[in-house]
Design an enzyme around this catalytic site. Structure first.
Site, PDB file in Angstrom:
ATOM      1  N   TYR A 118      64.598  -8.598  14.188  1.00 44.28           N
ATOM      2  CA  TYR A 118      63.966  -7.946  15.344  1.00 44.28           C
ATOM      3  C   TYR A 118      63.944  -8.949  16.478  1.00 44.28           C
ATOM      4  O   TYR A 118      63.658 -10.141  16.259  1.00 44.28           O
ATOM      5  CB  TYR A 118      62.529  -7.532  14.999  1.00 44.28           C
ATOM      6  CG  TYR A 118      61.747  -7.061  16.206  1.00 44.28           C
ATOM      7  CD1 TYR A 118      61.703  -5.704  16.545  1.00 44.28           C
ATOM      8  CD2 TYR A 118      61.065  -7.967  17.025  1.00 44.28           C
ATOM      9  CE1 TYR A 118      61.010  -5.273  17.662  1.00 44.28           C
ATOM     10  CE2 TYR A 118      60.380  -7.535  18.145  1.00 44.28           C
ATOM     11  CZ  TYR A 118      60.345  -6.191  18.462  1.00 44.28           C
ATOM     12  OH  TYR A 118      59.667  -5.770  19.560  1.00 44.28           O
ATOM     13  N   GLU A 206      64.188  -4.597  23.902  1.00 42.73           N
ATOM     14  CA  GLU A 206      63.848  -4.581  22.478  1.00 42.73           C
ATOM     15  C   GLU A 206      65.124  -4.265  21.706  1.00 42.73           C
ATOM     16  O   GLU A 206      65.711  -3.200  21.889  1.00 42.73           O
ATOM     17  CB  GLU A 206      62.764  -3.548  22.176  1.00 42.73           C
ATOM     18  CG  GLU A 206      62.241  -3.685  20.756  1.00 42.73           C
ATOM     19  CD  GLU A 206      61.097  -2.731  20.447  1.00 42.73           C
ATOM     20  OE1 GLU A 206      61.232  -1.529  20.726  1.00 42.73           O
ATOM     21  OE2 GLU A 206      60.072  -3.195  19.914  1.00 42.73           O
TER      22      GLU A 206
END
Ligand code: GDP
Ligand code: MN
Length: 397
Positions: A118, A206
Site C-alpha cells: 500500500y 493512493e
C-alpha cells in the site's frame, strides 16, 4: 477533484512511474479491440477488466475481473459496462459504470511470488509537510490495517525545502522488506511517484496495491488521485479530466454560476458570504441543534441576481425546510444586500416555498432590517445570530 484510475495512471506514466498498462473502452467491442492491441504491445495473455467509477473497493463489488480469453473480455465487459456498481464506498444505489479499463494482467506467476503493498502520498496538515504513507499490507483496505495492525503502517515526512531524499526512498524500500533489484526499483518508483504528486499539485495519491511483480519490477496496479482544486488554474490539461457524471449535479450547476456550494444532509439551507463565515454559520447551526443542508459561499457580491441563483441552488435539495441567510455587510453594505434579497424573493414568487430568515450584520444593519420588515414580503429579519437561530427553531418546530 477526483480522477478515474485510468486518468491517474496517465499522470503517473507521464512522470515515468511504472503502471499496469491499459486501454479504456465503452462497449464490449471496444474492449476486445483494446485487449488485442494490449496483447500486441505488452505480450499479456490475460486481461483485467476494471470498472471506472469514482469509488474504491471495486474489486469487492464485482467491478474488477480477470479475463482469460477474448470471449471472457467481451462477456465480462458487457456485464460491467452499464451496471450500477455497489462497493463499500458507494451508496446502496451504487455508481453507474460508463467505461472500463482493459488492463494487462500483471499477476502472472513467475520465479518470484507477487507481493502487494500500500502506498499513498498526502499532506500532513498538522506538520505542514507532505508524507508518504505505506504498508506491507497492500490490496486490502487500509482502514482495517490501521485498526488491526497499526504497526504495519509506516510514514515518511518530506521536508518541503529539501524534497524527498535518497535515504528516505531507501528506508521505504527497506521497510517493505525488499532487496536486490526490487529494492532499487522501489527507490526509483517512490521518487517518481513523489515528483508526480508535487508536479500535479495533488491533494492525495493512493496506490493500492503497488506490486512487486514476478520479474521484480515495481508496478502501480491501482491509482486514486484527488487534485487540489485551488491549483487547477495552472493545470488546464488536468482540469479537462473532470467527469461531471461522477459529481453531485447541484454542485456542478453551482460551480457553473460561480457559487461555492457543497451538498450536506441537514434541513437548514444556508446562504453566507465568505468561506470562513460559512463554516462558522454551519457550526452555529449545529450548536443551535439543527443540521445544515449545505455549505454555500456566495462570495463578495450579493445582488438580486446572485441571491436568486443561490436560493434556486439551495432549493434543489428537497430536504431543505428553511433558509437562513447570514451575511456580513462590510464593503457590500447590508442595505444593498437586503434590497437584493427582497428583489430575489419577489422575482421567485412561489418557487421560494420555505420560510426565509435573514440575518444581516455590519454596515447599515439597522437600515437593512427596516427594509426587510417594511418590504411586505414574508421574510424574517434578525441582527444577532441567536435571534436568527430562535426564528429557525420556531419555523422548524
Ligand atoms: P479496487 O478494488 O477498487 O481497489 O481496485 P484495484 O485496482 O485495487 O483491484 C482490485 C484487486 O484486483 C487487486 O487488489 C488485485 O487483487 C486484483 N487485480 C488487479 N490487477 C490485477 C491483475 O493484473 N491480475 C490479477 N490476477 N489480479 C489483479
Ligand atoms: Mn485498489
Amino acid at each position: 477533484m477526483n480522477l478515474h484510475e485510468y486518468q491517474g495512471k496517465e499522470i503517473l506514466a507521464s512522470y515515468g512511474v511504472t503502471i499496469q498498462r491499459g486501454k479504456i473502452a465503452t462497449t464490449p467491442e471496444e474492449a476486445v479491440k483494446a485487449a488485442k492491441e494490449l496483447t500486441e504491445e505488452t505480450g499479456t495473455g490475460w486481461h483485467v477488466i476494471k470498472a471506472q467509477v469514482h469509488a474504491g473497493g471495486r474489486g469487492k463489488g464485482g467491478g474488477v475481473k480477470l479475463a482469460k480469453s477474448l470471449d471472457d473480455v467481451k462477456k465480462i465487459s458487457g456485464e460491467i459496462i452499464g451496471m450500477d456498481l455497489v462497493t463499500p464506498q458507494t451508496s446502496a444505489e451504487g455508481k453507474r459504470v460508463h467505461q472500463v479499463l482493459i488492463a494487462e494482467d500483471v499477476y502472472e506467476p513467475g520465479d518470484v511470488e507477487v507481493e502487494e503493498f500500500y502506498m499513498s502520498v498526502l499532506l500532513d496538515r498538522a506538520k505542514g509537510q507532505n508524507m508518504i504513507m505505506y504498508s506491507t499490507e497492500g490490496g486490502m483496505d487500509i482502514e482495517t490495517v490501521a485498526e488491526e495492525t497499526p504497526h504495519l503502517i509506516f510514514t515518511e515526512h518530506i521536508d518541503p525545502s529539501h524534497g524527498l531524499q535518497g535515504f528516505q526512498a531507501r528506508r521505504i524500500a527497506f521497510n517493505l522488506g525488499l532487496s536486490g533489484k526490487a529494492f532499487k526499483e522501489m527507490t526509483k518508483f517512490v521518487a517518481k511517484l513523489y515528483n508526480a504528486y508535487v508536479g500535479s499539485d495533488s491533494a492525495l495519491f493512493e496506490i493500492n496495491p503497488v506490486i512487486k511483480a514476478s520479474n521484480e519490477t515495481i508496478i502501480a496496479v491501482d491509482c486514486k488521485i484527488t487534485l487540489d482544486e485551488n491549483a487547477l488554474f495552472r493545470h488546464k490539461d488536468l482540469e479537462a479530466m473532470r467527469d461531471i457524471r461522477e459529481e453531485n449535479a447541484t454542485e456542478v450547476e453551482a460551480r457553473a454560476v460561480g457559487l461555492n456550494y457543497v451538498d450536506l444532509d441537514g434541513n437548514v439551507g444556508c446562504m453566507v458570504n465568505g468561506a470562513g463565515l460559512a463554516m462558522a454559520t454551519m457550526d452555529l447551526i449545529k450548536q443551535a441543534g439543527f443540521e445544515p443542508a449545505n455549505f454555500l459561499d456566495v462570495g463578495g457580491t450579493a445582488d438580486a441576481k446572485r441571491v436568486e441563483e443561490a436560493f434556486k441552488i439551495i432549493l434543489k435539495d428537497k430536504g431543505v425546510k428553511a433558509i437562513l441567510v447570514n451575511i456580513f455587510g462590510g464593503i457590500v453594505r447590508c442595505d444593498r444586500v437586503a434590497e437584493g434579497i427582497i428583489a430575489a424573493k419577489k422575482s421567485m414568487g412561489d418557487a421560494m416555498n420555505v420560510p426565509l430568515i435573514v440575518r444581516l450584520q455590519g454596515t447599515n444593519a439597522e437600515i437593512a432590517k427596516e427594509l426587510i420588515d417594511n418590504s411586505g414580503m414574508d421574510v424574517q429579519s434578525a441582527i444577532e445570530f441567536q435571534e436568527a437561530a430562535d426564528k429557525v427553531q420556531a419555523v422548524l418546530a
